[in-house]
Write an enzyme that holds these catalytic residues in place. Structure first.
Site, PDB file in Angstrom:
ATOM      1  N   CYS A   2       0.828  -1.206   0.000  1.00  0.00           N
ATOM      2  CA  CYS A   2       0.000   0.000   0.000  1.00  0.00           C
ATOM      3  C   CYS A   2       0.865   1.259   0.000  1.00  0.00           C
ATOM      4  CB  CYS A   2      -0.875   0.030   1.242  1.00  0.00           C
ATOM      5  SG  CYS A   2      -1.855  -1.451   1.436  1.00  0.00           S
ATOM      6  N   ARG A  27       4.992   0.510  -6.309  1.00  0.00           N
ATOM      7  CA  ARG A  27       5.011  -0.354  -5.117  1.00  0.00           C
ATOM      8  C   ARG A  27       4.081  -1.558  -5.274  1.00  0.00           C
ATOM      9  NH1 ARG A  27       6.679   2.678  -0.470  1.00  0.00           N
ATOM     10  NH2 ARG A  27       5.307   1.527   0.904  1.00  0.00           N
ATOM     11  N   TRP A  74      -2.797  -2.770  -1.663  1.00  0.00           N
ATOM     12  CA  TRP A  74      -2.361  -4.104  -2.064  1.00  0.00           C
ATOM     13  C   TRP A  74      -3.048  -5.041  -1.076  1.00  0.00           C
ATOM     14  CZ3 TRP A  74       0.596  -8.245  -0.147  1.00  0.00           C
ATOM     15  CH2 TRP A  74       1.083  -9.133  -1.105  1.00  0.00           C
ATOM     16  N   ASN A 100      -1.528   1.526   5.753  1.00  0.00           N
ATOM     17  CA  ASN A 100      -0.594   0.596   5.120  1.00  0.00           C
ATOM     18  C   ASN A 100      -0.093  -0.329   6.220  1.00  0.00           C
ATOM     19  OD1 ASN A 100       1.574  -0.709   3.975  1.00  0.00           O
ATOM     20  ND2 ASN A 100       2.825   1.122   3.680  1.00  0.00           N
ATOM     21  N   GLY A 101      -0.316  -1.636   6.065  1.00  0.00           N
ATOM     22  CA  GLY A 101       0.149  -2.592   7.081  1.00  0.00           C
ATOM     23  C   GLY A 101      -0.932  -3.622   7.351  1.00  0.00           C
ATOM     24  N   GLU A 481      18.269 -16.338  -9.852  1.00  0.00           N
ATOM     25  CA  GLU A 481      17.832 -14.959 -10.084  1.00  0.00           C
ATOM     26  C   GLU A 481      17.228 -14.809 -11.485  1.00  0.00           C
ATOM     27  OE1 GLU A 481      17.052 -12.488  -8.577  1.00  0.00           O
ATOM     28  OE2 GLU A 481      17.193 -10.816  -9.963  1.00  0.00           O
ATOM     29  N   LYS A 485      13.450 -13.538 -12.327  1.00  0.00           N
ATOM     30  CA  LYS A 485      13.153 -12.414 -13.237  1.00  0.00           C
ATOM     31  C   LYS A 485      12.119 -12.840 -14.262  1.00  0.00           C
ATOM     32  CE  LYS A 485      14.203  -9.915 -11.534  1.00  0.00           C
ATOM     33  NZ  LYS A 485      14.822  -9.722 -10.310  1.00  0.00           N
ATOM     34  N   GLU A 488       8.509 -13.702 -12.633  1.00  0.00           N
ATOM     35  CA  GLU A 488       7.726 -12.654 -11.972  1.00  0.00           C
ATOM     36  C   GLU A 488       7.107 -11.665 -12.951  1.00  0.00           C
ATOM     37  OE1 GLU A 488       9.801  -9.873  -9.395  1.00  0.00           O
ATOM     38  OE2 GLU A 488      11.647 -10.219 -10.477  1.00  0.00           O
ATOM     39  N   HIS A 504      18.254 -35.573 -10.663  1.00  0.00           N
ATOM     40  CA  HIS A 504      17.724 -36.201  -9.444  1.00  0.00           C
ATOM     41  C   HIS A 504      16.226 -35.954  -9.290  1.00  0.00           C
ATOM     42  CE1 HIS A 504      21.668 -37.444  -8.158  1.00  0.00           C
ATOM     43  NE2 HIS A 504      22.121 -36.230  -8.426  1.00  0.00           N
ATOM     44  N   LYS A 599       6.512  -3.735  -4.947  1.00  0.00           N
ATOM     45  CA  LYS A 599       7.953  -3.431  -4.963  1.00  0.00           C
ATOM     46  C   LYS A 599       8.546  -3.547  -3.575  1.00  0.00           C
ATOM     47  CE  LYS A 599      11.812  -2.002  -6.744  1.00  0.00           C
ATOM     48  NZ  LYS A 599      12.550  -3.031  -7.494  1.00  0.00           N
TER      49      LYS A 599
HETATM   50  O1  M6R Z   1      13.613  -4.403  -0.984  1.00  0.00           O
HETATM   51  P1  M6R Z   1      14.149  -5.797  -0.788  1.00  0.00           P
HETATM   52  O2  M6R Z   1      15.430  -6.021  -1.513  1.00  0.00           O
HETATM   53  O3  M6R Z   1      14.236  -6.195   0.648  1.00  0.00           O
HETATM   54  O4  M6R Z   1      13.056  -6.731  -1.452  1.00  0.00           O
HETATM   55  C1  M6R Z   1      13.149  -8.124  -1.355  1.00  0.00           C
HETATM   56  C2  M6R Z   1      12.317  -8.782  -2.420  1.00  0.00           C
HETATM   57  O5  M6R Z   1      10.955  -8.499  -2.245  1.00  0.00           O
HETATM   58  C3  M6R Z   1      12.740  -8.310  -3.824  1.00  0.00           C
HETATM   59  O6  M6R Z   1      14.099  -8.539  -4.012  1.00  0.00           O
HETATM   60  C4  M6R Z   1      11.946  -9.033  -4.924  1.00  0.00           C
HETATM   61  O7  M6R Z   1      12.232 -10.393  -4.912  1.00  0.00           O
HETATM   62  C5  M6R Z   1      12.300  -8.403  -6.260  1.00  0.00           C
HETATM   63  N1  M6R Z   1      11.536  -7.219  -6.472  1.00  0.00           N
HETATM   64  C6  M6R Z   1      12.121  -9.328  -7.384  1.00  0.00           C
HETATM   65  O8  M6R Z   1      12.587  -8.766  -8.566  1.00  0.00           O
END
Ligand code: M6R
Length: 604
Positions: A2, A27, A74, A100-101, A481, A485, A488, A504, A599
Site C-alpha cells: 500500500c 510499489r 495491495w 498501510n500494514g 535470479e 526475473k 515474476e 535427481h 515493490k
Molecule cells: O527491498 P528488498 O530487496 O528487501 O526486497 C526483497 C524482495 O521483495 C525483492 O528482491 C523481490 O524479490 C524483487 N523485487 C524481485 O525482482
C-alpha cells in the site's frame, strides 16, 4: 504494498494526491482511493478497483478543498474491490482513514469494542476507523486522544493518515513498522510512504519513528511519542530529483534500470574509493566483521540471490564462514548461532517486513549488524548498527535489476576490504577497482546487443509454459535470479537449478521443446554443466547456452565478455534480465507492474 499520500494547505489537493499516487504505483496495488475536504465542508470520497487511471476517470472535474489523503491498496484482508479500497470511513462518516500494514488483532478488537457497529467491508483497517469513532462517541475523547487510545490497543504494522471532517485543518498520522514521512512546504505540508511521491512538492522531509503520533497542519507539525511527550526532530533534504524518478525516453523503467547498471558500477567505485583510489568501508564495520566468527546474510527474493553470490566472495576472501538465510524463515526458525555472529541485511528498499522482523530480534540479542540498501534513512538502515548504500538511484520497476548487481558489487568491496585486513592473498591480489570497471564495460557490451536477446526471447520463450535455468556454483546462484526475473514478469513458470541436481528429479519435466538455459562462466565446472545440458537436449529440451569468453564453444548462443571469476554474476545476469524483459513484452504484459506483486513488501 500500500502507498499513502496526503496534502494539507494546497489549493488543489486532488491533483497533488493523484500525482503522488502515480509515483507510488511502482510499489504494487490493486485498488486506489482519494478523500478531499475543506472549510467549505464539501467532501469527495472516490475509490476504484484497478489502476489509478480508473480512479482518475471517476473524479469530478473540479474538486475544492484544502486537505486530502490518498491510497493505493495491495490487498491482504479482503479481496481487491471498490468497497475494500481505502480511504475507509467510520459508521457516521465523520472519520476517514488510510492504512498501510496489517492489524493482527482486528478480530479481537471487533469482538471486544465494535459489536454495535455494522462494518462496510472486509478489511482490518475499517476496525481502526470505527474504533476511533467509538472512543470519541462513548468516552467523549478528542480525536487525537481517541486515535492514541486506538494505537495502544491495536497490534500489528501500520502507517495511518486520519482526517476528522470536524477538524478540516489537520491530518493525524502515526506509524509502526510501515514507512511514512512528512514533507515540509511553505504554508503546506504533505505526507507520503516514500519521498519520491512528493518530490515535486518539496525536498525537505521529517522521519517519524514507530509509535509516534504526528499532528500535521498546513504550517506546522507536532510529533509526540506514545505517551504524549513532545519530540523534536530535524528535517533532512531528500537526495532525489525528479529526473531520478522519470523514465525519460524509455518505454519501461526496467529497461532503463538494466541500462543504468554500468553507471552504477562506476558510481560504486567512486563512492567507496578513498583519496588513494583504494576501496574502503568504515573502520567500525571492518572491526565488527573481524571480531565475528560467522557472517549471516539475511534477505528475501532477489536480494537473497545476491546474498548467495556474496557468500562465495566473502568466504573466499575473508575465510569467515557465511550462511545465507531467507528472512521469512530465519525469524521464526532461527538456527543455532555462532558465538560471535555478524549479520548482513540485504534489502533494496530497506523496508522489507520479513527482514525487519529478524533485525528487531538481532538487535534484542545485541549482535552487530550491517544493512546494505538502496534507501538511505530506510527502516532497516536506521535500525541496523551500520549501513552501506547501493548508490543505484531509485529502482522503480518491481523486478529488481540494478539493485541486484549493486548488492553484489558492494559485497565484493566488503569481501576485498575485510580480506585485505586479514592478509588474505586473493584479496590482496585483486585490483577490484579495475575489475569492476571491466564489469561496467562488459555490461555495456551486452546492453548494446539487445536485439540479440529480443530474438532469443522470441525463439526460446515464445509460447512456452515453463523454462529452466541451470548452472553450477555462482552460475547456479545467477540461474535462481534469472528464473525469478522471468517468472515474476512474464508469468512463465521458470525455475533455477543446480545443473547437477536436474537428473535427481526435475529432468522428468523435460519434454520436446522445453527451454533450458545454461549459464557457464567457470572453467572448472564448464564441462559438467555442458554434460547436463546434453542430457536434457537428448530428451528434447531446447537449449540456449550463455557462456563466458574463455570457456565458450562455437555453438554457444551468447558469449559474455570475460571478467574476473569472482564477478561473473554481475555480467551473466544482464542477458537474463533482458530475456525476461523481452519475453514479457512479447506476451503483452506490463513489464514494470507485474500482477500480484509489490515493490516494497512491508507486510510479513
Ligand atoms: O527491498 P528488498 O530487496 O528487501 O526486497 C526483497 C524482495 O521483495 C525483492 O528482491 C523481490 O524479490 C524483487 N523485487 C524481485 O525482482
Amino acid at each position: 504494498m500500500c502507498g499513502i499520500v496526503g496534502v494539507i494547505g494546497k489549493k488543489n489537493p486532488a491533483k497533488i494526491i493523484i500525482q503522488g499516487l502515480e509515483k507510488l504505483e511502482y510499489r504494487g496495488y490493486d485498488s486506489a482511493g482519494i478523500f478531499v475536504t475543506g472549510k467549505n465542508k464539501q467532501d469527495y470520497l472516490v475509490k476504484s478497483k484497478g489502476r489509478i487511471k480508473e480512479l482518475k476517470a471517476k473524479l469530478p472535474q473540479e474538486i475544492n478543498g484544502e486537505i486530502g489523503i490518498g491510497h493505493t491498496r495491495w490487498a491482504t484482508h479482503g479481496r481487491p474491490s471498490e468497497l475494500n479500497a481505502h480511504p475507509h470511513t467510520s459508521e457516521d462518516n465523520r472519520f476517514v482513514l488510510v492504512h498501510n500494514g496489517v492489524i493482527q488483532n482486528f478480530e479481537e478488537v471487533k469482538a471486544k469494542y465494535l459489536t454495535n457497529y455494522t462494518l462496510k467491508g472486509d478489511t482490518d483497517t475499517e476496525i481502526v476507523v470505527q474504533l476511533i469513532d467509538h472512543f470519541v462517541l462513548t468516552e467523549k475523547l478528542t480525536t487525537k486522544e481517541a486515535f492514541r487510545k486506538t494505537l495502544a490497543i491495536i497490534e500489528g504494522s501500520y502507517a495511518f493518515a486520519l482526517v476528522d471532517k470536524e477538524e478540516p485543518d489537520v491530518i493525524y498520522v502515526a506509524k509502526n513498522k510501515s514507512p511514512l514521512l512528512i514533507g515540509l512546504g511553505k504554508n503546506f505540508n504533505v505526507i507520503c510512504s516514500d519521498a519520491m511521491a512528493m518530490i515535486e512538492e518539496t525536498k525537505r522531509f521529517v522521519e517519524i519513528a514507530d509509535q509516534e503520533l504526528v499532528t500535521v497542519w498546513a504550517d506546522a507539525i507536532q510529533i509526540e511519542d506514545a505517551k504524549g511527550n513532545l519530540v523534536r526532530r530535524e528535517s533532512y533534504e531528500a537526495q532525489l530529483t525528479l529526473n531520478d524518478i522519470e523514465k525519460g525516453t524509455y518505454p519501461y523503467y526496467m529497461l532503463k534500470e538494466i541500462d543504468d547498471q554500468p553507471a552504477v558500477m562506476r558510481k560504486l567505485i567512486q563512492a567507496y574509493s578513498n583519496n588513494q583510489q583504494e576501496l574502503t568501508i568504515s573502520q567500525e564495520i571492518v572491526t565488527d566483521i573481524l571480531n565475528s566468527d560467522r557472517i549471516y546474510i539475511v534477505a528475501c527474493g532477489t536480494s537473497w540471490h545476491a546474498g548467495w553470490v556474496g557468500k562465495q566472495m566473502l568466504e573466499q576472501y575473508t575465510s569467515t564462514p557465511v550462511e545465507v538465510h531467507l528472512a521469512s524463515e530465519f525469524g521464526y526458525n532461527m538456527p543455532i548461532l555462532a558465538k560471535k555472529p555478524f549479520f548482513i541485511f540485504l534489502s533494496q528498499s530497506g523496508e522489507t517486513a520479513d527482514s525487519r522482523q529478524v533485525l528487531v530480534k538481532i538487535n534484542e540479542l545485541t549482535y552487530p549488524s550491517l544493512t546494505i540498501t538502496n534507501a538511505a534513512g530506510s527502516t532497516l538502515s536506521r535500525e541496523a548498527k551500520h549501513t552501506l548504500l547501493l548508490h543505484a538511484g531509485p529502482e522503480i520497476a518491481v523486478a529488481s535489476t540494478k539493485a541486484y548487481t549493486a548488492q553484489i558489487a558492494v559485497l565484493a568491496i566488503v569481501a576485498k576490504v575485510i580480506g585485505e585486513a586479514k592478509g588474505n592473498l586473493k584479496a590482496l591480489n585483486i585490483d577490484l577497482v579495475h575489475e569492476l570497471s571491466m564489469v561496467a564495460q562488459a555490461m555495456e557490451v551486452l546492453i548494446s546487443r539487445k536485439e540479440v536477446l529480443e530474438e532469443y526471447a522470441q525463439t526460446y520463450l515464445e509460447d512456452t509454459r515453463n523454462a529452466f535455468y541451470i548452472g553450477r556454483g555462482i552460475d547456479y546462484y545467477v540461474s535462481m535470479e534469472a528464473a525469478l526475473k522471468l517468472k515474476e514478469i512474464s508469468y512463465i513458470q521458470a525455475e533455477g537449478f543446480a545443473a547437477g541436481e536436474l537428473k535427481h528429479g526435475t529432468i522428468a519435466l523435460i519434454e520436446e521443446g522445453t527451454p533450458v538455459l545454461g549459464i557457464i562462466t567457470d572453467a572448472n565446472i564448464a564441462s559438467h554443466t555442458r554434460s547436463n545440458l546434453q542430457e536434457v537436449e537428448t530428451r528434447g529440451a531446447h537449449t540456449l547456452i550463455i557462456s563466458m569468453s574463455g570457456v565458450e564453444k562455437a555453438t554457444d548462443q551468447l558469449v559474455l565478455p570475460k571478467v574476473h571469476p569472482m564477478l561473473t554474476a554481475l555480467v551473466s545476469v544482464v542477458p537474463c534480465q533482458l530475456l525476461a524483459y523481452y519475453a514479457t513484452l512479447q506476451r503483452g504484459y506490463d513489464v514494470d507492474k507485474p500482477r500480484n506483486l509489490a515493490k516494497s513488501v512491508t507486510v510479513e
